[in-house]
Design a protein around this motif. Sequence first.
Motif, PDB file in Angstrom:
ATOM      1  N   SER A  43       0.855  -1.184   0.000  1.00  0.00           N
ATOM      2  CA  SER A  43       0.000   0.000   0.000  1.00  0.00           C
ATOM      3  C   SER A  43       0.892   1.235   0.000  1.00  0.00           C
ATOM      4  O   SER A  43       2.106   1.151   0.161  1.00  0.00           O
ATOM      5  CB  SER A  43      -0.902  -0.007   1.228  1.00  0.00           C
ATOM      6  N   VAL A  44       0.279   2.405  -0.153  1.00  0.00           N
ATOM      7  CA  VAL A  44       1.042   3.654  -0.163  1.00  0.00           C
ATOM      8  C   VAL A  44       1.725   3.860   1.185  1.00  0.00           C
ATOM      9  O   VAL A  44       2.897   4.245   1.250  1.00  0.00           O
ATOM     10  CB  VAL A  44       0.117   4.846  -0.498  1.00  0.00           C
ATOM     11  N   ALA A  45       1.028   3.584   2.266  1.00  0.00           N
ATOM     12  CA  ALA A  45       1.603   3.769   3.602  1.00  0.00           C
ATOM     13  C   ALA A  45       2.778   2.821   3.824  1.00  0.00           C
ATOM     14  O   ALA A  45       3.816   3.210   4.380  1.00  0.00           O
ATOM     15  CB  ALA A  45       0.535   3.544   4.660  1.00  0.00           C
ATOM     16  N   GLU A  46       2.640   1.568   3.397  1.00  0.00           N
ATOM     17  CA  GLU A  46       3.736   0.609   3.538  1.00  0.00           C
ATOM     18  C   GLU A  46       4.945   1.021   2.705  1.00  0.00           C
ATOM     19  O   GLU A  46       6.085   0.903   3.158  1.00  0.00           O
ATOM     20  CB  GLU A  46       3.267  -0.786   3.121  1.00  0.00           C
ATOM     21  N   THR A  47       4.698   1.503   1.498  1.00  0.00           N
ATOM     22  CA  THR A  47       5.792   1.938   0.626  1.00  0.00           C
ATOM     23  C   THR A  47       6.529   3.120   1.224  1.00  0.00           C
ATOM     24  O   THR A  47       7.763   3.142   1.266  1.00  0.00           O
ATOM     25  CB  THR A  47       5.248   2.296  -0.769  1.00  0.00           C
ATOM     26  N   LEU A  48       5.781   4.118   1.705  1.00  0.00           N
ATOM     27  CA  LEU A  48       6.421   5.289   2.318  1.00  0.00           C
ATOM     28  C   LEU A  48       7.175   4.897   3.588  1.00  0.00           C
ATOM     29  O   LEU A  48       8.272   5.395   3.848  1.00  0.00           O
ATOM     30  CB  LEU A  48       5.381   6.354   2.625  1.00  0.00           C
ATOM     31  N   TYR A  51      10.444   2.857   2.354  1.00  0.00           N
ATOM     32  CA  TYR A  51      11.454   3.545   1.549  1.00  0.00           C
ATOM     33  C   TYR A  51      11.739   4.974   2.002  1.00  0.00           C
ATOM     34  O   TYR A  51      12.686   5.589   1.506  1.00  0.00           O
ATOM     35  CB  TYR A  51      11.041   3.548   0.079  1.00  0.00           C
ATOM     36  N   VAL A  52      10.936   5.523   2.910  1.00  0.00           N
ATOM     37  CA  VAL A  52      11.187   6.879   3.413  1.00  0.00           C
ATOM     38  C   VAL A  52      11.384   6.835   4.925  1.00  0.00           C
ATOM     39  O   VAL A  52      12.401   7.316   5.438  1.00  0.00           O
ATOM     40  CB  VAL A  52      10.026   7.835   3.037  1.00  0.00           C
ATOM     41  N   GLY A  53      10.429   6.283   5.630  1.00  0.00           N
ATOM     42  CA  GLY A  53      10.488   6.300   7.089  1.00  0.00           C
ATOM     43  C   GLY A  53      11.618   5.468   7.669  1.00  0.00           C
ATOM     44  O   GLY A  53      12.327   5.922   8.579  1.00  0.00           O
TER      45      GLY A  53
END
Length: 76
Positions: A43-48, A51-53
């Motif tokens: 999902s978008v939250a998992e991806t962020l 790869y970001v958090g």
Amino acid sequence: MDKKNALRAGAVTAGTTLMMLLMSSPAFAAIPDDGDDPGPGLSVAETLGLYVGAPILLFLVIAGLVMAGDKSRKQG
């Protein structure tokens, strides 16, 4: 002499690029291999988060450990 070197460099660059394109063509295969079983997408939250958090968190932990080690060395 400069034109000769420039021509040689261009030929080497073009040749290298062509060889890399030819050798990487299987990476664009549209037909999956036998045994491929891709899982569900992120999902978008998992991806962020992944790869970001996670990299930001890892950076902060490492920076905190370095600063803590540096402060303890100065006090002693």
